[in-house]
Design a protein around this motif. Structure first.
Motif, PDB file in Angstrom:
ATOM      1  N   LEU A  17       1.049  -1.002  -0.406  1.00 41.03           N
ATOM      2  CA  LEU A  17      -0.183   0.066  -0.229  1.00 41.03           C
ATOM      3  C   LEU A  17       0.721   1.148   0.172  1.00 41.03           C
ATOM      4  CD1 LEU A  17      -2.484   1.482   0.199  1.00 41.03           C
ATOM      5  CD2 LEU A  17      -2.292   0.908   2.622  1.00 41.03           C
ATOM      6  N   SER A  18       0.789   1.977  -1.676  1.00 36.17           N
ATOM      7  CA  SER A  18       1.619   2.931  -1.271  1.00 36.17           C
ATOM      8  C   SER A  18       0.928   3.894  -2.040  1.00 36.17           C
ATOM      9  CB  SER A  18       3.023   2.763  -1.707  1.00 36.17           C
ATOM     10  OG  SER A  18       3.854   3.901  -2.020  1.00 36.17           O
ATOM     11  N   GLU A  19       0.727   5.276  -1.395  1.00 38.12           N
ATOM     12  CA  GLU A  19       0.232   6.927  -2.189  1.00 38.12           C
ATOM     13  C   GLU A  19      -0.859   6.659  -2.519  1.00 38.12           C
ATOM     14  OE1 GLU A  19       3.097   7.812  -5.086  1.00 38.12           O
ATOM     15  OE2 GLU A  19       4.863   8.065  -3.761  1.00 38.12           O
ATOM     16  N   GLY A  20      -1.907   5.795  -1.662  1.00 37.97           N
ATOM     17  CA  GLY A  20      -3.343   5.959  -1.902  1.00 37.97           C
ATOM     18  C   GLY A  20      -3.413   4.814  -3.413  1.00 37.97           C
ATOM     19  N   VAL A  21      -2.221   3.733  -3.398  1.00 37.77           N
ATOM     20  CA  VAL A  21      -2.819   2.771  -4.745  1.00 37.77           C
ATOM     21  C   VAL A  21      -2.131   1.285  -3.814  1.00 37.77           C
ATOM     22  CG1 VAL A  21      -2.171   1.682  -6.937  1.00 37.77           C
ATOM     23  CG2 VAL A  21      -2.198   4.306  -6.509  1.00 37.77           C
ATOM     24  N   LEU A  22      -3.438   0.594  -3.540  1.00 45.05           N
ATOM     25  CA  LEU A  22      -3.443  -0.870  -3.142  1.00 45.05           C
ATOM     26  C   LEU A  22      -2.400  -1.939  -4.382  1.00 45.05           C
ATOM     27  CD1 LEU A  22      -3.560  -2.615  -1.079  1.00 45.05           C
ATOM     28  CD2 LEU A  22      -5.881  -3.871  -1.107  1.00 45.05           C
ATOM     29  N   GLN A  23      -1.202  -2.357  -4.151  1.00 45.72           N
ATOM     30  CA  GLN A  23      -1.391  -3.455  -5.462  1.00 45.72           C
ATOM     31  C   GLN A  23      -1.023  -4.628  -4.693  1.00 45.72           C
ATOM     32  OE1 GLN A  23       0.447  -2.669  -9.111  1.00 45.72           O
ATOM     33  NE2 GLN A  23      -0.916  -4.859  -9.105  1.00 45.72           N
ATOM     34  N   VAL A  24      -2.124  -5.256  -5.612  1.00 46.08           N
ATOM     35  CA  VAL A  24      -1.751  -7.002  -4.633  1.00 46.08           C
ATOM     36  C   VAL A  24      -1.135  -8.108  -6.043  1.00 46.08           C
ATOM     37  CG1 VAL A  24      -3.512  -9.007  -3.962  1.00 46.08           C
ATOM     38  CG2 VAL A  24      -4.126  -6.402  -3.475  1.00 46.08           C
ATOM     39  N   SER A  25      -0.445  -8.470  -5.182  1.00 41.04           N
ATOM     40  CA  SER A  25       0.555  -9.438  -5.729  1.00 41.04           C
ATOM     41  C   SER A  25      -0.074 -10.872  -5.577  1.00 41.04           C
ATOM     42  CB  SER A  25       1.619  -9.089  -5.012  1.00 41.04           C
ATOM     43  OG  SER A  25       2.510  -7.730  -5.279  1.00 41.04           O
ATOM     44  N   ASN A  26      -0.349 -11.617  -4.786  1.00 43.29           N
ATOM     45  CA  ASN A  26      -0.825 -12.900  -5.040  1.00 43.29           C
ATOM     46  C   ASN A  26      -2.390 -12.645  -3.932  1.00 43.29           C
ATOM     47  OD1 ASN A  26      -1.000 -15.096  -3.658  1.00 43.29           O
ATOM     48  ND2 ASN A  26       0.618 -15.598  -2.982  1.00 43.29           N
ATOM     49  N   PRO A  27      -3.174 -12.753  -5.026  1.00 47.95           N
ATOM     50  CA  PRO A  27      -4.875 -12.186  -5.051  1.00 47.95           C
ATOM     51  C   PRO A  27      -5.445 -13.942  -3.865  1.00 47.95           C
ATOM     52  CG  PRO A  27      -4.483 -10.832  -7.201  1.00 47.95           C
ATOM     53  CD  PRO A  27      -3.327 -12.116  -6.216  1.00 47.95           C
ATOM     54  N   PRO A  28      -4.672 -15.126  -4.260  1.00 50.26           N
ATOM     55  CA  PRO A  28      -5.527 -16.117  -4.051  1.00 50.26           C
ATOM     56  C   PRO A  28      -4.459 -16.031  -2.353  1.00 50.26           C
ATOM     57  CG  PRO A  28      -4.066 -16.456  -6.371  1.00 50.26           C
ATOM     58  CD  PRO A  28      -3.900 -15.441  -5.736  1.00 50.26           C
ATOM     59  N   GLU A  29      -3.427 -16.081  -2.172  1.00 50.66           N
ATOM     60  CA  GLU A  29      -3.379 -16.662  -0.321  1.00 50.66           C
ATOM     61  C   GLU A  29      -3.647 -14.884   0.210  1.00 50.66           C
ATOM     62  OE1 GLU A  29      -1.005 -16.867   2.427  1.00 50.66           O
ATOM     63  OE2 GLU A  29      -1.333 -17.956   0.871  1.00 50.66           O
ATOM     64  N   LEU A  30      -3.969 -14.184  -0.201  1.00 51.76           N
ATOM     65  CA  LEU A  30      -4.665 -12.570   0.610  1.00 51.76           C
ATOM     66  C   LEU A  30      -6.694 -13.466   0.844  1.00 51.76           C
ATOM     67  CD1 LEU A  30      -4.923 -10.237   2.129  1.00 51.76           C
ATOM     68  CD2 LEU A  30      -5.987  -8.862  -0.433  1.00 51.76           C
ATOM     69  N   GLU A  31      -7.474 -14.187  -0.232  1.00 51.71           N
ATOM     70  CA  GLU A  31      -8.268 -14.597  -0.300  1.00 51.71           C
ATOM     71  C   GLU A  31      -8.254 -15.845  -0.045  1.00 51.71           C
ATOM     72  OE1 GLU A  31     -12.067 -15.168  -1.783  1.00 51.71           O
ATOM     73  OE2 GLU A  31     -10.897 -14.163  -2.102  1.00 51.71           O
ATOM     74  N   ARG A  32      -6.990 -17.078   0.849  1.00 51.58           N
ATOM     75  CA  ARG A  32      -6.979 -17.557   1.820  1.00 51.58           C
ATOM     76  C   ARG A  32      -7.508 -17.272   3.601  1.00 51.58           C
ATOM     77  NH1 ARG A  32      -3.408 -20.445   4.890  1.00 51.58           N
ATOM     78  NH2 ARG A  32      -1.534 -18.579   4.306  1.00 51.58           N
ATOM     79  N   ILE A  33      -6.311 -16.345   3.280  1.00 50.69           N
ATOM     80  CA  ILE A  33      -5.822 -15.789   4.413  1.00 50.69           C
ATOM     81  C   ILE A  33      -7.279 -14.813   5.554  1.00 50.69           C
ATOM     82  CG2 ILE A  33      -4.378 -13.778   5.918  1.00 50.69           C
ATOM     83  CD1 ILE A  33      -2.235 -14.039   3.885  1.00 50.69           C
ATOM     84  N   GLY A  34      -7.979 -13.659   4.517  1.00 55.12           N
ATOM     85  CA  GLY A  34      -9.607 -13.414   5.155  1.00 55.12           C
ATOM     86  C   GLY A  34     -10.461 -13.406   4.037  1.00 55.12           C
ATOM     87  N   SER A  35     -10.546 -15.217   3.518  1.00 57.09           N
ATOM     88  CA  SER A  35     -12.074 -15.271   3.450  1.00 57.09           C
ATOM     89  C   SER A  35     -12.777 -15.409   4.534  1.00 57.09           C
ATOM     90  CB  SER A  35     -12.248 -16.345   2.184  1.00 57.09           C
ATOM     91  OG  SER A  35     -13.384 -16.427   2.147  1.00 57.09           O
ATOM     92  N   LEU A  36     -13.797 -15.653   4.534  1.00 55.08           N
ATOM     93  CA  LEU A  36     -15.046 -16.143   5.526  1.00 55.08           C
ATOM     94  C   LEU A  36     -15.535 -17.215   4.886  1.00 55.08           C
ATOM     95  CD1 LEU A  36     -16.684 -13.093   6.870  1.00 55.08           C
ATOM     96  CD2 LEU A  36     -14.852 -14.100   8.125  1.00 55.08           C
ATOM     97  N   ARG A  37     -15.437 -17.711   4.690  1.00 52.75           N
ATOM     98  CA  ARG A  37     -16.007 -18.506   3.986  1.00 52.75           C
ATOM     99  C   ARG A  37     -15.158 -20.006   3.208  1.00 52.75           C
ATOM    100  NH1 ARG A  37     -17.408 -14.373   1.269  1.00 52.75           N
ATOM    101  NH2 ARG A  37     -20.269 -13.516   1.534  1.00 52.75           N
TER     102      ARG A  37
END
Length: 244
Positions: A224-244
């Motif tokens: 997260l830098s200068e108002g932009v969120l750059q996601v490099s690994n969406p599947p891993e973020l999904e694995r961590i934060g999904s409620l499903r």
């Protein structure tokens, strides 16, 4: 806040990219056949707010139902000791709260996160249209359902997830909402939140939030830098934060 007349931003509603998907689009469509004489004077008006400016104050009564036109805002509850719980981040097209259609006193405050423009619709006018138009009734019902779903998921995240999971959940939720309003390329999302906003939304300190973002960066999940969120690994973020 600066206030403007109904006609000042008349073309704004016509060209608004969120008109077709937002509640206000259904409301304005129901008014398309109305004559000027048939409308309540001042049934719609606009206000502009600078970043960090108060828009709505908790426990105050308002005659209008507000929709965010441009920018970002957030609704929140502030305790007597100054601590703040952010209840929801508002994006263009969002009602401040669908409950405001039925009662005039807000039980939360709203503040602009960025420079923002807000449209206020007379509650009495919305009530009349709700009785007369099934499409308006459906739009209100859908807004209430979505608001309740978001509140239920946030409560679950706050009560059951770790700090890392809470932040990942929040980012995933906002990414999904941002993507419905913007063309997203290379997993780069406009994201004007500061670490304190995130901390106040997930019940952590800004120091803890900073540590989690450092962890995500080191694991090459996101930055997260200068108002932009750059996601490099969406599947891993999904694995961590999904409620499903």
């Amino acid at each position: 806040m600066a206030k403007h007349s109904e006609t000042t931003f008349a073309s704004t509603c016509v060209t608004c990219p969120h008109r077709e998907t937002g509640f206000c689009g259904t409301l304005l469509e129901s008014s398309s056949g109305d004559s000027k004489a048939g409308r309540q004077p001042g049934w719609q008006h606009f206000v502009t707010a600078r970043a960090d400016e108060q828009i709505v104050v908790r426990n105050q009564a308002y005659d209008d139902v507000f929709v965010l036109c441009t920018g970002w805002a957030f609704r929140y509850f502030q305790l007597s000791d100054g601590r703040r719980q952010i209840l929801k981040f508002l994006l263009p097209g969002d009602l401040f709260s669908p409950i405001a259609i039925f009662e005039g006193t807000f039980h939360f405050s709203v503040k602009a996160l960025t420079d923002a423009q807000v449209s206020g619709f007379a509650r009495s006018e919305i009530g009349a249209k709700c009785l007369a138009n099934p499409n308006v009734q459906s739009a209100i019902a859908n807004s209430c359902i979505a608001d309740n779903r978001d509140a239920t998921e946030l409560l679950t995240a706050l009560g059951q997830l770790s700090a890392e999971q809470r932040i990942a959940y929040l980012l995933l939720h906002l990414m999904q909402r941002v993507a419905t309003r913007n063309v997203i390329r290379e997993q780069r999302y406009p994201f004007p939140l500061r670490q304190q906003h995130i901390a106040d939304a997930v019940g952590l300190t800004s120091v803890h939030v900073s540590r989690v973002f450092s962890l995500f960066r080191d694991r090459r999940i996101l930055t997260l830098s200068e108002g932009v969120l750059q996601v490099s690994n969406p599947p891993e973020l999904e694995r961590i934060g999904s409620l499903r």
